[in-house]
Design a protein around this motif. Structure first.
Motif, mmCIF file in Angstrom:
data_model
loop_
_atom_site.group_PDB
_atom_site.id
_atom_site.type_symbol
_atom_site.label_atom_id
_atom_site.label_comp_id
_atom_site.label_asym_id
_atom_site.label_seq_id
_atom_site.Cartn_x
_atom_site.Cartn_y
_atom_site.Cartn_z
ATOM 1 N N GLY A 138 18.804 -21.135 57.175
ATOM 2 C CA GLY A 138 19.368 -20.440 57.838
ATOM 3 C C GLY A 138 21.080 -19.972 57.358
ATOM 4 N N THR A 139 21.944 -20.839 57.538
ATOM 5 C CA THR A 139 23.299 -20.144 57.094
ATOM 6 C C THR A 139 23.109 -21.464 55.549
ATOM 7 O OG1 THR A 139 24.028 -21.789 58.235
ATOM 8 C CG2 THR A 139 24.542 -20.525 59.320
ATOM 9 N N ASP A 140 22.597 -22.061 55.123
ATOM 10 C CA ASP A 140 22.493 -22.931 54.048
ATOM 11 C C ASP A 140 21.328 -22.456 53.678
ATOM 12 O OD1 ASP A 140 24.048 -24.097 51.931
ATOM 13 O OD2 ASP A 140 24.339 -25.994 53.748
ATOM 14 N N GLU A 141 21.823 -22.884 51.985
ATOM 15 C CA GLU A 141 20.051 -23.139 51.465
ATOM 16 C C GLU A 141 20.636 -24.384 50.967
ATOM 17 O OE1 GLU A 141 20.489 -20.994 47.534
ATOM 18 O OE2 GLU A 141 19.618 -18.865 49.312
ATOM 19 N N LEU A 142 19.126 -25.280 50.867
ATOM 20 C CA LEU A 142 18.136 -26.925 50.684
ATOM 21 C C LEU A 142 17.757 -26.708 48.910
ATOM 22 C CD1 LEU A 142 18.425 -29.485 51.587
ATOM 23 C CD2 LEU A 142 16.478 -28.935 52.047
ATOM 24 N N LYS A 143 18.824 -27.293 48.485
ATOM 25 C CA LYS A 143 18.402 -27.519 47.175
ATOM 26 C C LYS A 143 17.515 -28.648 47.408
ATOM 27 C CE LYS A 143 22.708 -25.419 45.254
ATOM 28 N NZ LYS A 143 23.515 -25.337 46.797
ATOM 29 N N LEU A 144 16.312 -29.390 46.757
ATOM 30 C CA LEU A 144 15.246 -30.119 46.212
ATOM 31 C C LEU A 144 14.086 -29.820 45.046
ATOM 32 C CD1 LEU A 144 13.357 -29.720 49.819
ATOM 33 C CD2 LEU A 144 15.352 -31.351 48.838
ATOM 34 N N MET A 145 14.799 -31.717 44.407
ATOM 35 C CA MET A 145 14.154 -31.814 43.286
ATOM 36 C C MET A 145 13.139 -33.312 43.678
ATOM 37 S SD MET A 145 16.556 -31.753 39.087
ATOM 38 C CE MET A 145 17.722 -30.221 39.844
ATOM 39 N N PRO A 146 12.356 -32.968 43.552
ATOM 40 C CA PRO A 146 11.286 -34.491 43.098
ATOM 41 C C PRO A 146 11.337 -35.119 42.155
ATOM 42 C CG PRO A 146 10.071 -32.426 44.242
ATOM 43 C CD PRO A 146 10.988 -31.838 43.889
ATOM 44 N N PHE A 147 11.376 -36.318 41.656
ATOM 45 C CA PHE A 147 11.325 -36.702 40.013
ATOM 46 C C PHE A 147 10.090 -38.642 41.120
ATOM 47 C CE2 PHE A 147 15.920 -35.579 39.982
ATOM 48 C CZ PHE A 147 15.679 -34.403 38.301
ATOM 49 N N ASP A 148 9.124 -38.016 40.124
ATOM 50 C CA ASP A 148 8.013 -39.015 40.691
ATOM 51 C C ASP A 148 7.350 -39.632 39.741
ATOM 52 O OD1 ASP A 148 7.299 -37.305 43.195
ATOM 53 O OD2 ASP A 148 6.076 -35.590 42.512
ATOM 54 N N LEU A 149 7.389 -40.898 40.053
ATOM 55 C CA LEU A 149 6.389 -42.000 39.206
ATOM 56 C C LEU A 149 5.014 -42.759 39.765
ATOM 57 C CD1 LEU A 149 6.533 -43.702 36.818
ATOM 58 C CD2 LEU A 149 8.178 -45.616 37.917
ATOM 59 N N GLY A 150 4.758 -42.295 39.506
ATOM 60 C CA GLY A 150 2.952 -42.897 40.508
ATOM 61 C C GLY A 150 1.900 -43.392 39.057
ATOM 62 N N LEU A 151 0.493 -43.942 39.777
ATOM 63 C CA LEU A 151 -0.058 -43.591 38.894
ATOM 64 C C LEU A 151 -1.633 -42.878 38.460
ATOM 65 C CD1 LEU A 151 -0.890 -48.008 39.857
ATOM 66 C CD2 LEU A 151 -0.011 -46.651 37.501
ATOM 67 N N GLN A 152 -2.407 -42.348 37.935
ATOM 68 C CA GLN A 152 -3.884 -41.421 38.122
ATOM 69 C C GLN A 152 -4.567 -42.345 37.846
ATOM 70 O OE1 GLN A 152 -3.127 -38.956 34.860
ATOM 71 N NE2 GLN A 152 -1.259 -37.266 36.311
ATOM 72 N N VAL A 153 -5.815 -42.354 38.894
ATOM 73 C CA VAL A 153 -7.182 -43.546 38.732
ATOM 74 C C VAL A 153 -7.977 -41.826 38.495
ATOM 75 C CG1 VAL A 153 -8.436 -44.371 39.850
ATOM 76 C CG2 VAL A 153 -6.355 -44.784 40.271
ATOM 77 N N HIS A 154 -8.262 -41.677 36.794
ATOM 78 C CA HIS A 154 -9.394 -41.023 36.710
ATOM 79 C C HIS A 154 -10.589 -41.382 36.572
ATOM 80 C CE1 HIS A 154 -6.510 -37.955 34.878
ATOM 81 N NE2 HIS A 154 -5.885 -38.583 34.691
ATOM 82 N N ILE A 155 -12.053 -40.957 37.129
ATOM 83 C CA ILE A 155 -12.930 -41.053 37.566
ATOM 84 C C ILE A 155 -14.395 -40.674 36.130
ATOM 85 C CG2 ILE A 155 -14.860 -40.403 38.846
ATOM 86 C CD1 ILE A 155 -12.406 -40.135 41.244
ATOM 87 N N LEU A 156 -13.920 -39.419 35.346
ATOM 88 C CA LEU A 156 -14.436 -38.903 34.548
ATOM 89 C C LEU A 156 -13.692 -38.756 33.176
ATOM 90 C CD1 LEU A 156 -17.678 -37.242 36.189
ATOM 91 C CD2 LEU A 156 -18.183 -39.295 35.460
ATOM 92 N N GLN A 157 -13.555 -39.457 32.673
ATOM 93 C CA GLN A 157 -12.305 -39.550 31.340
ATOM 94 C C GLN A 157 -12.850 -38.473 30.583
ATOM 95 O OE1 GLN A 157 -9.337 -39.532 31.588
ATOM 96 N NE2 GLN A 157 -9.342 -38.967 29.499
ATOM 97 N N ASP A 158 -13.916 -38.874 30.174
ATOM 98 C CA ASP A 158 -15.384 -38.656 29.282
ATOM 99 C C ASP A 158 -15.259 -36.719 29.091
ATOM 100 O OD1 ASP A 158 -13.757 -40.649 27.786
ATOM 101 O OD2 ASP A 158 -15.651 -41.889 27.557
#
Length: 173
Positions: free
Chosen positions: A73-93
């Motif tokens: 509205g009267t201002d701007e919100l700056k957002l910057m996510p930094f993620d750290l997590g895991l991926q579980v791959h099902i059919l890697q090959d």
């Protein structure tokens, strides 16, 4: 004797992490759209890096997003996510490799006129890698849900929880 056991355990752990399969690194860039609850959705992009943990099916994933500012509205919100997590791959090959992902996010928040606080939150999601001919290039798409509320100096927090969609290119070394 304790010292010898500690050294053997450290070496075993290092061998598991640095085995020949575990040297495959994914470096990727992507375009992104984040649809948030209390403010308008925004377009952006990001960079990421994933490393295998013990096997190619489980990967440690880190990424940084760069989004356009959201209108308050009267201002701007700056957002910057930094993620750290895991991926579980099902059919890697396989040519098509579905995966699940989840983790924690540090969301940097800033606004010019109101006081907002950066915070830690979480995310979960699913994605799909598509190998292009040679295994060096992969196209990927993913959808994740980020749960997050930004605290302000007003009585109400800003709910920026919502769905994020990412599409990009991975370089698989």
């Amino acid at each position: 004797m304790k010292k010898a056991k500690s050294v053997v355990l450290c070496l075993l752990f290092s061998v598991l992490l640095l085995s020949s399969q575990a040297l495959a690194i994914d470096l990727y860039g992507f375009g992104s759209y984040w649809d948030k609850n209390d403010v308008d959705g925004t377009w952006g992009g990001g960079l990421g890096l994933s490393l295998p943990l013990f096997t190619e099916y489980l990967r440690l994933d880190g990424r940084a997003y760069f989004f356009q500012n959201s209108d308050l509205g009267t201002d701007e919100l700056k957002l910057m996510p930094f993620d750290l997590g895991l991926q579980v791959h099902i059919l890697q090959d396989g040519t098509l490799d579905p995966y699940l992902l989840g983790g924690v996010s540090y969301v940097y928040a800033d606004a010019d006129l109101i006081d907002v606080d950066s915070n830690i939150s979480g995310y979960i999601g699913a994605g799909l890698d598509w190998t292009l001919g040679d295994t060096f290039f992969k196209i990927f798409g993913e959808v994740l849900y980020r749960a997050n509320k930004i605290e302000t100096n007003f009585s109400e927090d800003i709910d920026v929880s919502g769905v994020t969609g990412n599409i990009g290119l991975k370089l698989h070394f």
